[in-house]
Design a protein around this motif. Structure first.
Motif, PDB file in Angstrom:
ATOM      1  N   UNK A   1       3.867   6.256   5.186  1.00  0.00           N
ATOM      2  CA  UNK A   1       4.984   5.663   6.466  1.00  0.00           C
ATOM      3  C   UNK A   1       4.281   5.473   7.306  1.00  0.00           C
ATOM      4  N   UNK A   2       3.677   7.300   7.886  1.00  0.00           N
ATOM      5  CA  UNK A   2       3.672   7.303   8.946  1.00  0.00           C
ATOM      6  C   UNK A   2       2.282   6.929   9.744  1.00  0.00           C
ATOM      7  N   UNK A   3       1.157   6.808   8.786  1.00  0.00           N
ATOM      8  CA  UNK A   3       0.400   6.070   8.506  1.00  0.00           C
ATOM      9  C   UNK A   3      -0.199   4.498   9.330  1.00  0.00           C
ATOM     10  N   UNK A   4       1.098   4.184   8.194  1.00  0.00           N
ATOM     11  CA  UNK A   4       1.106   2.654   8.028  1.00  0.00           C
ATOM     12  C   UNK A   4       1.820   2.144   9.179  1.00  0.00           C
ATOM     13  N   UNK A   5       2.420   3.126  10.417  1.00  0.00           N
ATOM     14  CA  UNK A   5       3.248   2.434  11.337  1.00  0.00           C
ATOM     15  C   UNK A   5       2.063   2.384  12.178  1.00  0.00           C
ATOM     16  N   UNK A   6       1.338   3.103  12.462  1.00  0.00           N
ATOM     17  CA  UNK A   6      -0.185   3.040  13.674  1.00  0.00           C
ATOM     18  C   UNK A   6      -0.775   2.525  13.520  1.00  0.00           C
ATOM     19  N   UNK A   7      -0.814   1.729  12.145  1.00  0.00           N
ATOM     20  CA  UNK A   7      -2.706   1.619  11.870  1.00  0.00           C
ATOM     21  C   UNK A   7      -2.607  -0.204  12.568  1.00  0.00           C
ATOM     22  N   UNK A   8      -1.501  -0.900  13.012  1.00  0.00           N
ATOM     23  CA  UNK A   8      -1.492  -1.844  13.712  1.00  0.00           C
ATOM     24  C   UNK A   8      -1.817  -3.606  13.006  1.00  0.00           C
ATOM     25  N   UNK A   9      -1.683  -2.986  11.381  1.00  0.00           N
ATOM     26  CA  UNK A   9      -1.424  -4.234  10.118  1.00  0.00           C
ATOM     27  C   UNK A   9       0.055  -4.726   9.643  1.00  0.00           C
ATOM     28  N   UNK A  10       0.138  -4.237  10.059  1.00  0.00           N
ATOM     29  CA  UNK A  10       1.745  -4.442   9.715  1.00  0.00           C
ATOM     30  C   UNK A  10       2.696  -6.078   9.561  1.00  0.00           C
ATOM     31  N   UNK A  11       1.644  -6.734  10.612  1.00  0.00           N
ATOM     32  CA  UNK A  11       1.979  -8.879  10.245  1.00  0.00           C
ATOM     33  C   UNK A  11       1.499  -8.852   9.642  1.00  0.00           C
ATOM     34  N   UNK A  12       0.661  -8.301   8.290  1.00  0.00           N
ATOM     35  CA  UNK A  12      -0.124  -9.294   6.853  1.00  0.00           C
ATOM     36  C   UNK A  12       1.061  -9.186   5.888  1.00  0.00           C
TER      37      UNK A  12
ATOM     38  N   UNK B   1      11.021  -0.016  16.751  1.00  0.00           N
ATOM     39  CA  UNK B   1      12.265   1.186  17.244  1.00  0.00           C
ATOM     40  C   UNK B   1      12.564   1.660  16.148  1.00  0.00           C
ATOM     41  N   UNK B   2      12.193   3.256  15.965  1.00  0.00           N
ATOM     42  CA  UNK B   2      12.783   4.250  14.607  1.00  0.00           C
ATOM     43  C   UNK B   2      13.618   3.945  14.444  1.00  0.00           C
ATOM     44  N   UNK B   3      14.356   3.768  13.231  1.00  0.00           N
ATOM     45  CA  UNK B   3      15.781   3.599  11.953  1.00  0.00           C
ATOM     46  C   UNK B   3      16.435   4.686  13.570  1.00  0.00           C
ATOM     47  N   UNK B   4      16.326   6.457  13.458  1.00  0.00           N
ATOM     48  CA  UNK B   4      17.024   6.569  14.029  1.00  0.00           C
ATOM     49  C   UNK B   4      16.926   6.125  15.285  1.00  0.00           C
ATOM     50  N   UNK B   5      16.714   5.602  15.981  1.00  0.00           N
ATOM     51  CA  UNK B   5      16.237   5.021  17.625  1.00  0.00           C
ATOM     52  C   UNK B   5      18.005   3.909  17.055  1.00  0.00           C
TER      53      UNK B   5
ATOM     54  N   UNK C   1       0.569  -0.922   0.065  1.00  0.00           N
ATOM     55  CA  UNK C   1      -0.165  -0.225   0.069  1.00  0.00           C
ATOM     56  C   UNK C   1       0.828   1.531  -0.135  1.00  0.00           C
ATOM     57  N   UNK C   2       1.595   1.459   0.881  1.00  0.00           N
ATOM     58  CA  UNK C   2       2.976   2.344   0.559  1.00  0.00           C
ATOM     59  C   UNK C   2       3.459   2.116   0.162  1.00  0.00           C
TER      60      UNK C   2
END
Length: 242
Positions: free
Chosen positions: A148-159, A196-200, A140-141
């Motif tokens: 990417x920010x919305x995707x990170x908050x979607x909770x659907x990352x494991x599909x 962890x975000x890339x920056x961290x 989708x991205x």
């Protein structure tokens, strides 16, 4: 809730011809995920060791095309092994695993991956993601349907859309990367990258601590932020030529 069993598996082989690192994150029912990841890592490691031995017997620098073929072959072999085990054991039906496998040859890194286990390159205080997730969200991205920010908050990352064991033919993505002295390579399961975000991650890798300590810090930080999944990392550094 933290899972009671570890569905991740990792293995490292350091050799003068090919050095190999493999990380897999299992999926499936009760304990089936850890069976799938262990099978995947064992099969891939053994297959790559065999290919490295064949390469060493030729007494000449390995051709990169041969490394690519070896990675494709070993991933397909692991896929076949996971599917065969699932057919033969009712409690393992439907199991699978995401995987990222790395081969270090001279000044090159060759990666093969399926799913959302990742590889990163840290160079000059900058972290670059070398793999692109095989997931519905990443599609989708890429299509511009979600940020990417919305995707990170979607909770659907494991599909995930690709993984070992889910179809008859595995379709890994391969990536080749030139390496430089001072580079660090991070392989990780989504238990780390989800939190962890890339920056961290980059900030932790920029520290003076040895690799083992940095790996501990990455895991500890992810656990401090929730640690809801198994967290596995492999860290490798590129040293100057003697």
């Amino acid at each position: 809730m933290v899972r009671p069993n570890n569905e991740d598996a990792v293995h490292i082989e350091v050799d003068t011809v090919w050095s190999v690192a493999v990380l897999a994150d299992g999926m499936g029912g009760y304990r089936a995920g850890e069976v799938a990841s262990a099978l995947a890592v064992k099969c891939i490691t053994q297959s790559l060791q065999h290919s490295a031995l064949k390469s060493a017997k030729k007494s000449q620098p390995p051709r990169m095309a041969a490394v690519h073929r070896a990675l494709e072959h070993c991933v397909q072999a692991a896929n076949t092994s996971v599917r065969a085990h699932a057919r033969e054991h009712a409690d393992c039906q439907g199991m699978g695993a995401t995987v990222v496998a790395a081969v270090f040859v001279q000044d090159r890194l060759v990666l093969a991956h399926l799913g959302d286990s990742r590889a990163y390159l840290w160079r000059g205080d900058t972290l670059t993601q070398l793999t692109s997730d095989h997931s519905w969200l990443q599609e989708q991205i890429d299509a511009g349907q979600i940020s990417a920010d919305a995707a990170a908050q979607s909770g659907l990352g494991h599909l995930v859309t690709r993984a070992l064991g889910v179809s008859e033919r595995a379709r890994p993505t391969l990536h080749e990367q030139m390496l430089e002295a001072g580079d660090r390579i991070l392989l990780c399961s989504d238990g780390l990258s989800d939190l962890l975000a890339a920056g961290e991650i980059a900030a932790l890798l920029a520290g003076p601590e040895p690799l083992a300590r940095q790996a501990e810090q990455l895991i500890a930080r992810a656990n401090a932020l929730g640690g809801h999944d198994n967290i596995s990392v492999i860290l490798a550094s590129v040293e100057p030529a003697p």
